[in-house]
Design a protein around this motif. Sequence first.
Motif, PDB file in Angstrom:
ATOM      1  N   ASN A 165       0.819  -1.218   0.000  1.00 19.31           N
ATOM      2  CA  ASN A 165       0.000   0.000   0.000  1.00 19.31           C
ATOM      3  C   ASN A 165       0.853   1.269   0.000  1.00 19.31           C
ATOM      4  O   ASN A 165       0.627   2.194  -0.779  1.00 19.31           O
ATOM      5  CB  ASN A 165      -0.927   0.023   1.212  1.00 19.31           C
ATOM      6  N   ARG A 166       1.827   1.300   0.890  1.00 21.36           N
ATOM      7  CA  ARG A 166       2.655   2.503   0.992  1.00 21.36           C
ATOM      8  C   ARG A 166       3.481   2.693  -0.279  1.00 21.36           C
ATOM      9  O   ARG A 166       3.685   3.833  -0.739  1.00 21.36           O
ATOM     10  CB  ARG A 166       3.559   2.424   2.221  1.00 21.36           C
ATOM     11  N   THR A 167       3.924   1.605  -0.861  1.00 20.94           N
ATOM     12  CA  THR A 167       4.658   1.700  -2.127  1.00 20.94           C
ATOM     13  C   THR A 167       3.780   2.331  -3.202  1.00 20.94           C
ATOM     14  O   THR A 167       4.229   3.197  -3.966  1.00 20.94           O
ATOM     15  CB  THR A 167       5.107   0.300  -2.585  1.00 20.94           C
ATOM     16  N   ALA A 168       2.517   1.896  -3.263  1.00 23.16           N
ATOM     17  CA  ALA A 168       1.573   2.472  -4.233  1.00 23.16           C
ATOM     18  C   ALA A 168       1.416   3.967  -4.018  1.00 23.16           C
ATOM     19  O   ALA A 168       1.372   4.757  -4.980  1.00 23.16           O
ATOM     20  CB  ALA A 168       0.225   1.762  -4.126  1.00 23.16           C
ATOM     21  N   GLN A 169       1.356   4.387  -2.753  1.00 29.26           N
ATOM     22  CA  GLN A 169       1.218   5.815  -2.448  1.00 29.26           C
ATOM     23  C   GLN A 169       2.441   6.598  -2.909  1.00 29.26           C
ATOM     24  O   GLN A 169       2.309   7.700  -3.467  1.00 29.26           O
ATOM     25  CB  GLN A 169       0.997   6.000  -0.944  1.00 29.26           C
ATOM     26  N   LEU A 170       3.617   6.035  -2.698  1.00 27.59           N
ATOM     27  CA  LEU A 170       4.849   6.727  -3.100  1.00 27.59           C
ATOM     28  C   LEU A 170       4.959   6.824  -4.628  1.00 27.59           C
ATOM     29  O   LEU A 170       5.402   7.851  -5.156  1.00 27.59           O
ATOM     30  CB  LEU A 170       6.063   5.999  -2.527  1.00 27.59           C
ATOM     31  N   ILE A 171       4.547   5.782  -5.316  1.00 27.18           N
ATOM     32  CA  ILE A 171       4.578   5.820  -6.786  1.00 27.18           C
ATOM     33  C   ILE A 171       3.602   6.873  -7.299  1.00 27.18           C
ATOM     34  O   ILE A 171       3.934   7.665  -8.190  1.00 27.18           O
ATOM     35  CB  ILE A 171       4.246   4.432  -7.365  1.00 27.18           C
ATOM     36  N   LEU A 226       0.122  -3.480  -8.940  1.00 27.55           N
ATOM     37  CA  LEU A 226       1.325  -3.561  -8.118  1.00 27.55           C
ATOM     38  C   LEU A 226       1.214  -4.709  -7.130  1.00 27.55           C
ATOM     39  O   LEU A 226       0.315  -4.732  -6.281  1.00 27.55           O
ATOM     40  CB  LEU A 226       1.524  -2.243  -7.360  1.00 27.55           C
ATOM     41  N   GLY A 227       2.113  -5.694  -7.241  1.00 30.32           N
ATOM     42  CA  GLY A 227       2.126  -6.808  -6.312  1.00 30.32           C
ATOM     43  C   GLY A 227       3.369  -6.812  -5.440  1.00 30.32           C
ATOM     44  O   GLY A 227       4.296  -6.020  -5.649  1.00 30.32           O
ATOM     45  N   LEU A 228       3.383  -7.707  -4.456  1.00 33.19           N
ATOM     46  CA  LEU A 228       4.586  -7.911  -3.656  1.00 33.19           C
ATOM     47  C   LEU A 228       5.402  -9.055  -4.274  1.00 33.19           C
ATOM     48  O   LEU A 228       6.564  -8.883  -4.603  1.00 33.19           O
ATOM     49  CB  LEU A 228       4.210  -8.245  -2.212  1.00 33.19           C
ATOM     50  N   GLY A 229       4.770 -10.219  -4.434  1.00 32.61           N
ATOM     51  CA  GLY A 229       5.455 -11.343  -5.063  1.00 32.61           C
ATOM     52  C   GLY A 229       5.189 -12.670  -4.401  1.00 32.61           C
ATOM     53  O   GLY A 229       5.271 -13.722  -5.037  1.00 32.61           O
ATOM     54  N   CYS A 230       4.855 -12.654  -3.105  1.00 26.66           N
ATOM     55  CA  CYS A 230       4.661 -13.912  -2.375  1.00 26.66           C
ATOM     56  C   CYS A 230       3.232 -14.070  -1.854  1.00 26.66           C
ATOM     57  O   CYS A 230       2.927 -15.036  -1.159  1.00 26.66           O
ATOM     58  CB  CYS A 230       5.639 -13.977  -1.202  1.00 26.66           C
ATOM     59  N   ALA A 290       7.023  -6.097  -6.584  1.00 27.86           N
ATOM     60  CA  ALA A 290       8.053  -5.345  -5.865  1.00 27.86           C
ATOM     61  C   ALA A 290       9.279  -6.199  -5.524  1.00 27.86           C
ATOM     62  O   ALA A 290      10.409  -5.700  -5.506  1.00 27.86           O
ATOM     63  CB  ALA A 290       7.461  -4.746  -4.590  1.00 27.86           C
ATOM     64  N   GLN A 291       9.088  -7.469  -5.255  1.00 30.99           N
ATOM     65  CA  GLN A 291      10.213  -8.331  -4.884  1.00 30.99           C
ATOM     66  C   GLN A 291      11.130  -8.633  -6.062  1.00 30.99           C
ATOM     67  O   GLN A 291      12.248  -9.118  -5.867  1.00 30.99           O
ATOM     68  CB  GLN A 291       9.685  -9.645  -4.288  1.00 30.99           C
ATOM     69  N   ASP A 335      14.591  -1.305  -7.063  1.00 36.15           N
ATOM     70  CA  ASP A 335      13.912  -0.125  -6.532  1.00 36.15           C
ATOM     71  C   ASP A 335      12.499  -0.096  -7.104  1.00 36.15           C
ATOM     72  O   ASP A 335      12.274   0.352  -8.229  1.00 36.15           O
ATOM     73  CB  ASP A 335      14.672   1.148  -6.924  1.00 36.15           C
ATOM     74  N   GLU A 336      11.543  -0.600  -6.325  1.00 35.07           N
ATOM     75  CA  GLU A 336      10.171  -0.735  -6.813  1.00 35.07           C
ATOM     76  C   GLU A 336       9.488   0.612  -7.055  1.00 35.07           C
ATOM     77  O   GLU A 336       8.645   0.738  -7.951  1.00 35.07           O
ATOM     78  CB  GLU A 336       9.334  -1.582  -5.848  1.00 35.07           C
ATOM     79  N   VAL A 337       9.865   1.625  -6.268  1.00 31.93           N
ATOM     80  CA  VAL A 337       9.240   2.946  -6.463  1.00 31.93           C
ATOM     81  C   VAL A 337       9.714   3.548  -7.777  1.00 31.93           C
ATOM     82  O   VAL A 337       8.909   4.048  -8.574  1.00 31.93           O
ATOM     83  CB  VAL A 337       9.545   3.873  -5.269  1.00 31.93           C
ATOM     84  N   GLU A 338      10.995   3.513  -8.009  1.00 20.15           N
ATOM     85  CA  GLU A 338      11.542   4.046  -9.256  1.00 20.15           C
ATOM     86  C   GLU A 338      10.969   3.314 -10.468  1.00 20.15           C
ATOM     87  O   GLU A 338      10.555   3.951 -11.450  1.00 20.15           O
ATOM     88  CB  GLU A 338      13.072   3.934  -9.246  1.00 20.15           C
TER      89      GLU A 338
END
Length: 496
Positions: free
Chosen positions: A135-141, A196-200, A225-226, A230-233
């Motif tokens: 979730n937070r990664t999505a917000q940063l993107i 956007l997924g995590l991977g596991c 992301a896994q 750098d998943e945000v970039e």
Amino acid sequence: MLLNQISRHDNVAVAIEELTVGQSYTVGSTTVSPKVTIPKGHKVALEDIPAGKNIVKYGFPIGHATEDIKIGEWIHSHNVKTNLGEILEYQYHPEGVESPDQKTIPATFAGYRRKNGRVGVRNEIWIIPTVGCVNRTAQLIAKGANDVSKAVENIDGVYEFTHPYGCSQLGEDQSNTQKILADLVNHPNAAGVLVLGLGCENNHIEEFKKVLGQYDNERVKFLAAQDVEDEVECGIKLVEELIAQAAMDKREACPISELVVGLKCGGSDGFSGITANPLVGEFSDKLVANGGTSILTEVPEMFGAETILMDRAENEEVFGKIVHLINDFKQYYEDHNQPIYENPSPGNKKGGITTLEEKSLGCTQKGGRSKVVDVLGYTDVVKKKGLTLLSAPGNDMVAATALAASGCQIILFTTGRGTPLGTAVPTMKIATNSEIYQRKSNWMDFDAGVLLQGQSMDSVAEQLLLHVIEVASGRFTKSEEMGFREIAIFKNGVTL
């Protein structure tokens, strides 16, 4: 007019303003003198009502008196009890439905025609997490990409829709999460989507794709992301690609028949069934008469008024679907050992609503008088043009999300107490009274309270129609301006 008797069959009237002791008030040929101060939006007895007799509002019983009630007395939860029972059997008694006037609605709006033929009212980039862990990664993107989108014409912004699910779920819960997210990925208001997924997680991208089905690879991108340093970039770069693609989209004239509008209420009060809800019903009828689609949900707030909808079913098959819609939701309450009629909410009661029948008879007016052409299960996408019912609870955020996922491009949300809520699609707040419209002007889009001040239903409905067309053509709602965009997914079972 200080009292409103909605139907000539009613034995109560609604106080338009606070009624005070020592004053007399007249409605029709009846004059009442309140025994106590009666708040505005609440009910006053127009005749002596013995214990056990029905309290009638909107021309239908909303409960029965628990004690003898004298003319002029305040009628509320202290002396009224619901008549509602448990799961029922129903008979189909079809009623004829008049076709509303088609002349007053504009022929087109300025929308975005997608490759698959569907029409959106926004050209946005959405980030849909498969699991709450990112979730937070999505917000940063979204934050990083929005700076790019602001410099690009025709892009209405980049938005993430976070949620706590996508892992540690089983069965129906996992399926509902996947289907709601897939519905949003495919929504026509989204010009581009980053999944956007995590991977596991249980709902990892490859598993999610099985539910998503066919997609446009120019419009939908995926990132686990896994799998990257750098998943945000990486996410920002993918969103920039989506922005470049979406920038080529242009608004064009689309027939009004392409509009799909959700009908929702929340924070209801005693005026909801007098002003905003019947006003939205007028809008719905006109939209349907011109080939468009409206979707009514909040199944628990149909209890007590369900036969009105059943009798307007297009045919016996649709009638049967409505019966299942109602009784399946009642069974859900029983399966969890909860009272079916634990409603209205404290805010509803403070606003003047006493029983669920009263709330339902007001709520269902948003569906107007059109025939019901279909019933959708939770996570289903609209299939037919016309008035459709959708299975979802009364909870504002869950129901609004379900409406968006079903294909609604806009939601009309009536409220008397007020709410800033916004979801994935433009959510227009329609105030039931002018006081809340003026006091919470940062929340409210339209004032239906003017109906209490002498303006005609036809003229106010015309104004609402024009406002909806403006929103469909790009005008932001107040919730959009404030950045209120959230989703919530229905949860029923076990969490691992």
